[in-house]
Design an enzyme around this catalytic site. Structure first.
Site, PDB file in Angstrom:
ATOM      1  N   ARG A  94      11.484  51.564   9.954  1.00  0.00           N
ATOM      2  CA  ARG A  94      10.136  51.226   9.455  1.00  0.00           C
ATOM      3  C   ARG A  94       9.647  52.237   8.439  1.00  0.00           C
ATOM      4  O   ARG A  94       8.826  51.924   7.593  1.00  0.00           O
ATOM      5  CB  ARG A  94       9.158  51.078  10.596  1.00  0.00           C
ATOM      6  CG  ARG A  94       8.841  52.358  11.307  1.00  0.00           C
ATOM      7  CD  ARG A  94       7.584  52.249  12.078  1.00  0.00           C
ATOM      8  NE  ARG A  94       6.486  51.693  11.341  1.00  0.00           N
ATOM      9  CZ  ARG A  94       5.755  52.366  10.443  1.00  0.00           C
ATOM     10  NH1 ARG A  94       6.086  53.594  10.131  1.00  0.00           N
ATOM     11  NH2 ARG A  94       4.739  51.799   9.846  1.00  0.00           N
ATOM     12  N   CYS A 118       6.535  49.716  15.845  1.00  0.00           N
ATOM     13  CA  CYS A 118       7.776  50.300  16.345  1.00  0.00           C
ATOM     14  C   CYS A 118       7.498  50.686  17.792  1.00  0.00           C
ATOM     15  O   CYS A 118       6.491  50.330  18.377  1.00  0.00           O
ATOM     16  CB  CYS A 118       8.177  51.512  15.520  1.00  0.00           C
ATOM     17  SG  CYS A 118       7.146  52.915  15.871  1.00  0.00           S
ATOM     18  N   PRO A 124       0.258  50.921  11.534  1.00  0.00           N
ATOM     19  CA  PRO A 124      -0.295  50.241  10.366  1.00  0.00           C
ATOM     20  C   PRO A 124       0.021  50.999   9.075  1.00  0.00           C
ATOM     21  O   PRO A 124       0.336  52.182   9.111  1.00  0.00           O
ATOM     22  CB  PRO A 124      -1.805  50.254  10.645  1.00  0.00           C
ATOM     23  CG  PRO A 124      -2.018  51.377  11.583  1.00  0.00           C
ATOM     24  CD  PRO A 124      -0.775  51.483  12.419  1.00  0.00           C
ATOM     25  N   ILE A 125      -0.064  50.274   7.950  1.00  0.00           N
ATOM     26  CA  ILE A 125       0.115  50.945   6.643  1.00  0.00           C
ATOM     27  C   ILE A 125      -1.091  50.662   5.745  1.00  0.00           C
ATOM     28  O   ILE A 125      -0.991  50.710   4.514  1.00  0.00           O
ATOM     29  CB  ILE A 125       1.425  50.494   5.956  1.00  0.00           C
ATOM     30  CG1 ILE A 125       1.452  48.979   5.747  1.00  0.00           C
ATOM     31  CG2 ILE A 125       2.651  50.939   6.747  1.00  0.00           C
ATOM     32  CD1 ILE A 125       2.573  48.529   4.817  1.00  0.00           C
ATOM     33  N   ASP A 126      -2.237  50.376   6.367  1.00  0.00           N
ATOM     34  CA  ASP A 126      -3.449  50.050   5.594  1.00  0.00           C
ATOM     35  C   ASP A 126      -3.850  51.164   4.635  1.00  0.00           C
ATOM     36  O   ASP A 126      -4.314  50.893   3.513  1.00  0.00           O
ATOM     37  CB  ASP A 126      -4.604  49.713   6.542  1.00  0.00           C
ATOM     38  CG  ASP A 126      -4.860  50.834   7.540  1.00  0.00           C
ATOM     39  OD1 ASP A 126      -3.884  51.339   8.150  1.00  0.00           O
ATOM     40  OD2 ASP A 126      -6.015  51.247   7.709  1.00  0.00           O
ATOM     41  N   LEU A 127      -3.646  52.422   5.032  1.00  0.00           N
ATOM     42  CA  LEU A 127      -4.049  53.536   4.151  1.00  0.00           C
ATOM     43  C   LEU A 127      -3.163  53.589   2.900  1.00  0.00           C
ATOM     44  O   LEU A 127      -3.642  53.871   1.794  1.00  0.00           O
ATOM     45  CB  LEU A 127      -3.966  54.871   4.910  1.00  0.00           C
ATOM     46  CG  LEU A 127      -4.841  54.975   6.164  1.00  0.00           C
ATOM     47  CD1 LEU A 127      -4.680  56.347   6.804  1.00  0.00           C
ATOM     48  CD2 LEU A 127      -6.302  54.704   5.859  1.00  0.00           C
ATOM     49  N   ASP A 307       5.623  64.862  17.620  1.00  0.00           N
ATOM     50  CA  ASP A 307       7.066  64.616  17.812  1.00  0.00           C
ATOM     51  C   ASP A 307       7.668  65.559  18.846  1.00  0.00           C
ATOM     52  O   ASP A 307       8.763  65.303  19.349  1.00  0.00           O
ATOM     53  CB  ASP A 307       7.827  64.769  16.488  1.00  0.00           C
ATOM     54  CG  ASP A 307       7.421  63.718  15.477  1.00  0.00           C
ATOM     55  OD1 ASP A 307       7.713  63.884  14.288  1.00  0.00           O
ATOM     56  OD2 ASP A 307       6.787  62.718  15.890  1.00  0.00           O
ATOM     57  N   ILE A 329      -2.224  61.135  18.300  1.00  0.00           N
ATOM     58  CA  ILE A 329      -1.704  60.553  17.057  1.00  0.00           C
ATOM     59  C   ILE A 329      -1.266  59.116  17.229  1.00  0.00           C
ATOM     60  O   ILE A 329      -1.647  58.232  16.470  1.00  0.00           O
ATOM     61  CB  ILE A 329      -0.530  61.401  16.491  1.00  0.00           C
ATOM     62  CG1 ILE A 329      -0.928  62.883  16.361  1.00  0.00           C
ATOM     63  CG2 ILE A 329      -0.045  60.813  15.168  1.00  0.00           C
ATOM     64  CD1 ILE A 329      -1.992  63.173  15.318  1.00  0.00           C
TER      65      ILE A 329
HETATM   66  C1  EPZ Z   1       5.491  60.560  10.118  1.00  0.00           C
HETATM   67  O1  EPZ Z   1       5.252  59.197  10.452  1.00  0.00           O
HETATM   68  C2  EPZ Z   1       6.802  60.926  10.802  1.00  0.00           C
HETATM   69  N1  EPZ Z   1       7.874  60.084  10.303  1.00  0.00           N
HETATM   70  C3  EPZ Z   1       6.662  60.742  12.313  1.00  0.00           C
HETATM   71  O2  EPZ Z   1       7.886  61.172  12.906  1.00  0.00           O
HETATM   72  C4  EPZ Z   1       5.529  61.643  12.802  1.00  0.00           C
HETATM   73  O3  EPZ Z   1       5.360  61.435  14.193  1.00  0.00           O
HETATM   74  C5  EPZ Z   1       4.232  61.287  12.059  1.00  0.00           C
HETATM   75  O4  EPZ Z   1       4.450  61.400  10.631  1.00  0.00           O
HETATM   76  C6  EPZ Z   1       3.081  62.192  12.444  1.00  0.00           C
HETATM   77  O5  EPZ Z   1       3.416  63.510  12.195  1.00  0.00           O
HETATM   78  C7  EPZ Z   1       8.441  60.390   9.102  1.00  0.00           C
HETATM   79  O6  EPZ Z   1       8.048  61.327   8.424  1.00  0.00           O
HETATM   80  C8  EPZ Z   1       9.576  59.520   8.672  1.00  0.00           C
HETATM   81  P1  EPZ Z   1       1.303  58.992   9.946  1.00  0.00           P
HETATM   82  P2  EPZ Z   1       4.071  58.375   9.694  1.00  0.00           P
HETATM   83  O7  EPZ Z   1       1.119  58.056   8.825  1.00  0.00           O
HETATM   84  O8  EPZ Z   1       3.998  58.790   8.288  1.00  0.00           O
HETATM   85  C9  EPZ Z   1      -2.073  56.094  11.564  1.00  0.00           C
HETATM   86  C10 EPZ Z   1       9.747  61.011  14.313  1.00  0.00           C
HETATM   87  O9  EPZ Z   1       9.878  60.949  15.544  1.00  0.00           O
HETATM   88  N2  EPZ Z   1      -1.970  55.398  10.279  1.00  0.00           N
HETATM   89  O10 EPZ Z   1       0.972  60.435   9.767  1.00  0.00           O
HETATM   90  O11 EPZ Z   1       4.245  56.934   9.998  1.00  0.00           O
HETATM   91  C11 EPZ Z   1      -0.838  55.896  12.432  1.00  0.00           C
HETATM   92  O12 EPZ Z   1      -0.930  54.686  13.158  1.00  0.00           O
HETATM   93  C12 EPZ Z   1       8.668  60.200  13.631  1.00  0.00           C
HETATM   94  O13 EPZ Z   1      10.459  61.729  13.559  1.00  0.00           O
HETATM   95  C13 EPZ Z   1      -2.883  54.392   9.979  1.00  0.00           C
HETATM   96  O14 EPZ Z   1      -3.762  54.067  10.768  1.00  0.00           O
HETATM   97  O15 EPZ Z   1       2.798  58.919  10.491  1.00  0.00           O
HETATM   98  C14 EPZ Z   1      -0.867  57.101  13.323  1.00  0.00           C
HETATM   99  O16 EPZ Z   1      -1.757  56.840  14.397  1.00  0.00           O
HETATM  100  C15 EPZ Z   1       7.856  59.381  14.603  1.00  0.00           C
HETATM  101  N3  EPZ Z   1      -2.767  53.746   8.787  1.00  0.00           N
HETATM  102  C16 EPZ Z   1      -1.471  58.197  12.444  1.00  0.00           C
HETATM  103  O17 EPZ Z   1      -2.103  57.512  11.345  1.00  0.00           O
HETATM  104  C17 EPZ Z   1      -1.796  54.081   7.869  1.00  0.00           C
HETATM  105  O18 EPZ Z   1      -1.758  53.462   6.778  1.00  0.00           O
HETATM  106  C18 EPZ Z   1      -0.465  59.172  11.865  1.00  0.00           C
HETATM  107  O19 EPZ Z   1       0.516  58.405  11.209  1.00  0.00           O
HETATM  108  C19 EPZ Z   1      -0.881  55.102   8.204  1.00  0.00           C
HETATM  109  C20 EPZ Z   1      -0.989  55.760   9.402  1.00  0.00           C
END
Ligand code: EPZ
Length: 420
Positions: A94, A118, A124-127, A307, A329
């Site tokens: 993803r 996942c 979500p990817i709204d941001l 993580d 998170i």
């Molecule tokens: C990155 O995921 C890492 N993955 C994750 O590692 C890590 O847990 C996470 O950052 C937090 O540190 C990679 O770098 C490939 P986020 P990412 O966007 O970018 C919400 C591992 O085990 N959110 O910082 O997807 C989201 O739902 C993986 O190595 C929105 O609401 O994390 C979450 O609650 C798992 N809208 C929070 O923000 C959005 O558009 C943080 O997500 C994007 C995110």
């Protein structure tokens, strides 16, 4: 399907080298699409998620060579000519969504399927999409597909509602070759963002501020080839440290950036471990007793990393006392708890809070990984438990750890991988 067979209850002693960071190499591989040239990425870890990223680059028309011995990737993006990522690859990984910004910047178009949730929750990817729309990208979301097109990219000041790692990286990639300056406020501050900034600037971009909450990207016309060494994987290091804390022992980790795991180090010291850092090597020893930590609250960097929550919980199952985990998170990151209970752990969950009563009495059992870090935590718990465990679902673990059975065997653990 492979599984691990672990005979636990032994101390860990030995030395291993920590591999390059998965969460750094993935956005950097996406960034290679921004230049029409051949880049060399060193300390590129041999992980299934990295192989998926290679496949995406090849789907787009690029070519990839990988020297597994040297852990060096050769990425040639001169012939990139497509802008779609096949559904299979979006499902396989993803975090492929972080290719979106780079593909739009290069092709002015992109077509990906919705990454979907996942194991950790909705994801979500709204941001990402809100920022892209602010920067002039036209996005239609239809039938599970996200179709993007942009005549030109309009640099903006983007205020992120949350310090999202992926959204920060995607905006950096979309704006690196835009005509003007983009500013990201409330940016994520993880070390992997700084590594991406270093790589982009090596390509000839002009990015500053990574590691702080404001990142400034001054767009440049053209990027050129670069060579780059990926930073050490701070979560893999934290995982091996938590395993040593759970089992007892004396291990030496090479290729560690202690600064990136400062909070994990201090919490393991509070739990009774002795940790010494000498340059990029870290030694952790745990004597007779391990003590619980009152509260472990996951936060964006530099707070306690989400993580490392599962591996740390495995250690706290072996500690005397009670530890409260608060997972701020992700909404569904306690899937390893049910499996730890099968091993005799005493854990109560209420929403995003898990309370662990350490009793040092884990017993081997058949358990199943449901996500990457949870699977690593079960491996650490199995090493500490008395008796034999079987760990299923290890394809999750292979996404983020190079041959976890070899790593723990080199540390004196009795772990073998068998094909079912
Ligand atoms: C990155 O995921 C890492 N993955 C994750 O590692 C890590 O847990 C996470 O950052 C937090 O540190 C990679 O770098 C490939 P986020 P990412 O966007 O970018 C919400 C591992 O085990 N959110 O910082 O997807 C989201 O739902 C993986 O190595 C929105 O609401 O994390 C979450 O609650 C798992 N809208 C929070 O923000 C959005 O558009 C943080 O997500 C994007 C995110």
């Amino acid at each position: 399907m492979d599984k691990l067979i672990v005979n636990g209850g032994r101390r860990l002693d030995g030395k291993i080298r920590v591999h390059g960071a998965k969460n750094s190499v993935l956005p950097i591989l996406a960034a290679t699409i921004l230049c029409e040239d051949e880049c060399v990425i060193r300390d590129c870890p041999d992980l299934s998620d990295v192989k998926s990223a290679f496949e995406i680059i090849e789907c787009l028309g690029g070519s990839v060579g990988y020297d597994a011995e040297e852990r060096t990737a050769y990425i040639d993006t001169r012939n990139i000519c497509r802008f779609e990522i096949p559904d299979r690859l979006m499902r396989e990984m993803r975090s492929s969504v972080m290719f979106l910004g780079a593909i739009i910047a290069r092709m002015r178009r992109a077509d990906i399927s919705y990454p979907g949730g996942c194991e950790l929750g909705a994801r979500p990817i709204d941001l990402h999409l809100k920022a892209f729309r602010q920067m002039g990208v036209k996005i239609t979301e239809l039938y599970g597909h996200i179709k993007c097109c942009a005549d030109d990219i309009k640099p903006q000041r983007i205020n992120l509602l949350l310090p999202s790692v992926g959204a920060t990286e995607n905006i950096m990639l979309l704006s690196a070759t835009a005509n003007g300056t983009t500013v990201i406020s409330n940016a994520a501050r993880e070390p992997e963002i700084a590594d991406l900034q270093r790589f982009l600037n090596a390509l000839g971009a002009d990015v500053s501020g990574a590691g702080t909450e404001e990142i400034v990207i001054r767009g440049v016309k053209k990027l050129r080839a670069a060579q780059h060494r990926i930073i050490p994987d701070r979560i893999a290091a934290a995982t091996y440290m938590c395993a040593a804390a759970a089992c007892g022992g004396d291990i030496l980790l090479e290729n560690v950036c202690a600064e990136h795991i400062r909070i994990v180090i201090s919490m393991l010291e509070d739990a009774g471990c002795k940790i010494t850092v000498n340059g990029d090597t870290l030694r952790i020893t745990r004597g007779e007793h391990l003590f619980s930590i009152d509260r472990v609250k996951t936060l964006p960097y530099p707070g306690f990393p989400t993580d490392a929550q599962a591996p740390f919980m495995a250690a706290m199952c072996m500690a005397a006392g009670t530890t409260m985990f608060i997972e701020t998170i992700f909404e569904n990151r306690f899937k390893h708890v049910g499996e730890l209970l099968r091993m005799g752990a005493d854990i109560k969950i209420d929403g995003r809070v898990a309370v662990v009563h350490g009793n040092g009495g884990l017993l081997g059992a058949p358990v199943t990984a449901a996500d990457l870090r949870g699977g690593a935590a079960l491996t650490a718990a199995a090493l500490a438990a008395r008796g034999q465990s079987e760990i299923y679902g290890i394809s999750y673990i292979d996404r983020g750890y190079e041959s976890i059975e070899s790593a723990f065997s080199r540390l004196g653990g009795d772990v073998i991988r068998v094909s079912e």
